[in-house]
Design a protein around this motif. Structure first.
Motif, PDB file in Angstrom:
ATOM      1  N   SER A 110       0.824  -1.215   0.000  1.00 55.81           N
ATOM      2  CA  SER A 110       0.000   0.000   0.000  1.00 55.81           C
ATOM      3  C   SER A 110       0.850   1.253   0.000  1.00 55.81           C
ATOM      4  O   SER A 110       0.582   2.200  -0.755  1.00 55.81           O
ATOM      5  N   TRP A 111       1.858   1.283   0.857  1.00 57.73           N
ATOM      6  CA  TRP A 111       2.720   2.462   0.931  1.00 57.73           C
ATOM      7  C   TRP A 111       3.407   2.719  -0.404  1.00 57.73           C
ATOM      8  O   TRP A 111       3.469   3.856  -0.863  1.00 57.73           O
ATOM      9  N   ILE A 112       3.898   1.662  -1.015  1.00 58.08           N
ATOM     10  CA  ILE A 112       4.594   1.837  -2.300  1.00 58.08           C
ATOM     11  C   ILE A 112       3.608   2.260  -3.377  1.00 58.08           C
ATOM     12  O   ILE A 112       3.870   3.201  -4.130  1.00 58.08           O
ATOM     13  N   ARG A 113       2.460   1.591  -3.459  1.00 54.10           N
ATOM     14  CA  ARG A 113       1.473   1.928  -4.489  1.00 54.10           C
ATOM     15  C   ARG A 113       0.994   3.375  -4.341  1.00 54.10           C
ATOM     16  O   ARG A 113       0.995   4.149  -5.292  1.00 54.10           O
ATOM     17  N   ARG A 114       0.616   3.752  -3.117  1.00 49.36           N
ATOM     18  CA  ARG A 114       0.128   5.124  -2.891  1.00 49.36           C
ATOM     19  C   ARG A 114       1.243   6.145  -3.080  1.00 49.36           C
ATOM     20  O   ARG A 114       1.030   7.226  -3.632  1.00 49.36           O
ATOM     21  N   GLY A 115       2.437   5.806  -2.612  1.00 45.28           N
ATOM     22  CA  GLY A 115       3.569   6.718  -2.781  1.00 45.28           C
ATOM     23  C   GLY A 115       3.914   6.929  -4.238  1.00 45.28           C
ATOM     24  O   GLY A 115       4.181   8.052  -4.677  1.00 45.28           O
ATOM     25  N   MET A 116       3.911   5.853  -5.027  1.00 44.58           N
ATOM     26  CA  MET A 116       4.212   5.972  -6.456  1.00 44.58           C
ATOM     27  C   MET A 116       3.145   6.795  -7.171  1.00 44.58           C
ATOM     28  O   MET A 116       3.455   7.581  -8.061  1.00 44.58           O
ATOM     29  N   GLU A 117       1.896   6.623  -6.764  1.00 45.07           N
ATOM     30  CA  GLU A 117       0.820   7.411  -7.366  1.00 45.07           C
ATOM     31  C   GLU A 117       1.013   8.897  -7.035  1.00 45.07           C
ATOM     32  O   GLU A 117       0.849   9.763  -7.897  1.00 45.07           O
ATOM     33  N   ARG A 118       1.360   9.197  -5.789  1.00 35.14           N
ATOM     34  CA  ARG A 118       1.599  10.601  -5.410  1.00 35.14           C
ATOM     35  C   ARG A 118       2.789  11.163  -6.173  1.00 35.14           C
ATOM     36  O   ARG A 118       2.764  12.325  -6.603  1.00 35.14           O
ATOM     37  N   LEU A 119       3.838  10.364  -6.334  1.00 31.15           N
ATOM     38  CA  LEU A 119       5.004  10.815  -7.103  1.00 31.15           C
ATOM     39  C   LEU A 119       4.599  11.111  -8.541  1.00 31.15           C
ATOM     40  O   LEU A 119       5.009  12.127  -9.111  1.00 31.15           O
ATOM     41  N   ARG A 120       3.825  10.210  -9.148  1.00 33.23           N
ATOM     42  CA  ARG A 120       3.396  10.402 -10.525  1.00 33.23           C
ATOM     43  C   ARG A 120       2.610  11.721 -10.674  1.00 33.23           C
ATOM     44  O   ARG A 120       2.886  12.524 -11.551  1.00 33.23           O
ATOM     45  N   ARG A 121       1.648  11.932  -9.753  1.00 30.61           N
ATOM     46  CA  ARG A 121       0.847  13.165  -9.829  1.00 30.61           C
ATOM     47  C   ARG A 121       1.719  14.390  -9.639  1.00 30.61           C
ATOM     48  O   ARG A 121       1.564  15.390 -10.313  1.00 30.61           O
ATOM     49  N   CYS A 122       2.628  14.314  -8.683  1.00 31.90           N
ATOM     50  CA  CYS A 122       3.508  15.446  -8.411  1.00 31.90           C
ATOM     51  C   CYS A 122       4.396  15.761  -9.617  1.00 31.90           C
ATOM     52  O   CYS A 122       4.559  16.924  -9.983  1.00 31.90           O
ATOM     53  N   LEU A 123       4.931  14.724 -10.236  1.00 29.30           N
ATOM     54  CA  LEU A 123       5.832  14.932 -11.376  1.00 29.30           C
ATOM     55  C   LEU A 123       5.082  15.419 -12.611  1.00 29.30           C
ATOM     56  O   LEU A 123       5.665  16.091 -13.464  1.00 29.30           O
ATOM     57  N   GLU A 124       3.794  15.078 -12.713  1.00 28.49           N
ATOM     58  CA  GLU A 124       3.008  15.526 -13.862  1.00 28.49           C
ATOM     59  C   GLU A 124       2.570  16.976 -13.728  1.00 28.49           C
ATOM     60  O   GLU A 124       2.237  17.624 -14.708  1.00 28.49           O
TER      61      GLU A 124
END
Length: 183
Positions: free
Chosen positions: A168-182
């Motif tokens: 969960s931490w990795i999935r949610r963290g990666m999603e937040r990273l993706r949104r932030c980078l976009e």
């Protein structure tokens, strides 16, 4: 986890290697060789191939030490990226036997090579900025998995946390990273 003192030592040793200091290279080899061997072994799963990958990694590290840029990544991260990409390249070249689905997942890598990453300082700065926005366990899970090449199960054991939480931490963290980078 790598201590700040180890990071400083690796940084100094890489700088000395860039100047042609063979003693520094020997110290660097003894310091990070086992970790790089672990990364290579996880990728290629055969000791002889892992040793081949580590040897080539150190050749590349020696010849490219002057290209290491501490503003882009930690020294060990840079060396792990070199090792990981060489292991993946070796497997792609050899293609001796069909890979299991789990092995294929570990090889799926559209990331640029370590050398391309060195040229992407703007992207690295954005990634560092976005990593700072992650919650503690999300950031720690992603960084530990990436820097040390740990699987989710190994990461759960390392952090003494349930496997489901790690995922969960990795999935949610990666999603937040993706949104932030976009953005």
């Amino acid at each position: 986890m790598i201590s700040p003192a180890e990071n400083d030592e690796h940084r100094q040793l890489l700088g000395a290697c860039a100047q042609g200091d063979r003693r520094a290279f020997e110290r660097l080899y003894h310091s990070v060789g086992p970790r790089l061997h672990g990364v290579a072994l996880r990728c290629v799963t055969r000791r002889a191939l892992a040793e081949e990958v580590v040897q080539e990694s150190f050749v590349r590290i020696w010849h490219n030490a002057a290209r290491y840029d501490e503003t882009l990544s930690a020294p060990l991260t840079w060396m792990i990226n070199i090792t990981r990409h060489l292991a993946i390249d070796l497997l792609r070249k050899r293609q001796e036997e069909p890979l299991a689905e789990q092995q294929l997942e570990t090889l799926m890598d559209d990331a640029p090579s370590a050398f391309d990453q060195l040229n992407g300082d703007r992207d690295t700065a954005a990634l560092n900025r976005c990593l700072e926005t992650l919650e503690g366990m999300q950031r720690q899970s992603i960084l530990t998995a990436y820097f040390h090449g740990l699987s989710n199960a190994e990461l759960a054991e390392h952090l003494a946390a349930p496997l489901g939480s790690i995922k969960s931490w990795i999935r949610r963290g990666m999603e937040r990273l993706r949104r932030c980078l976009e953005s």
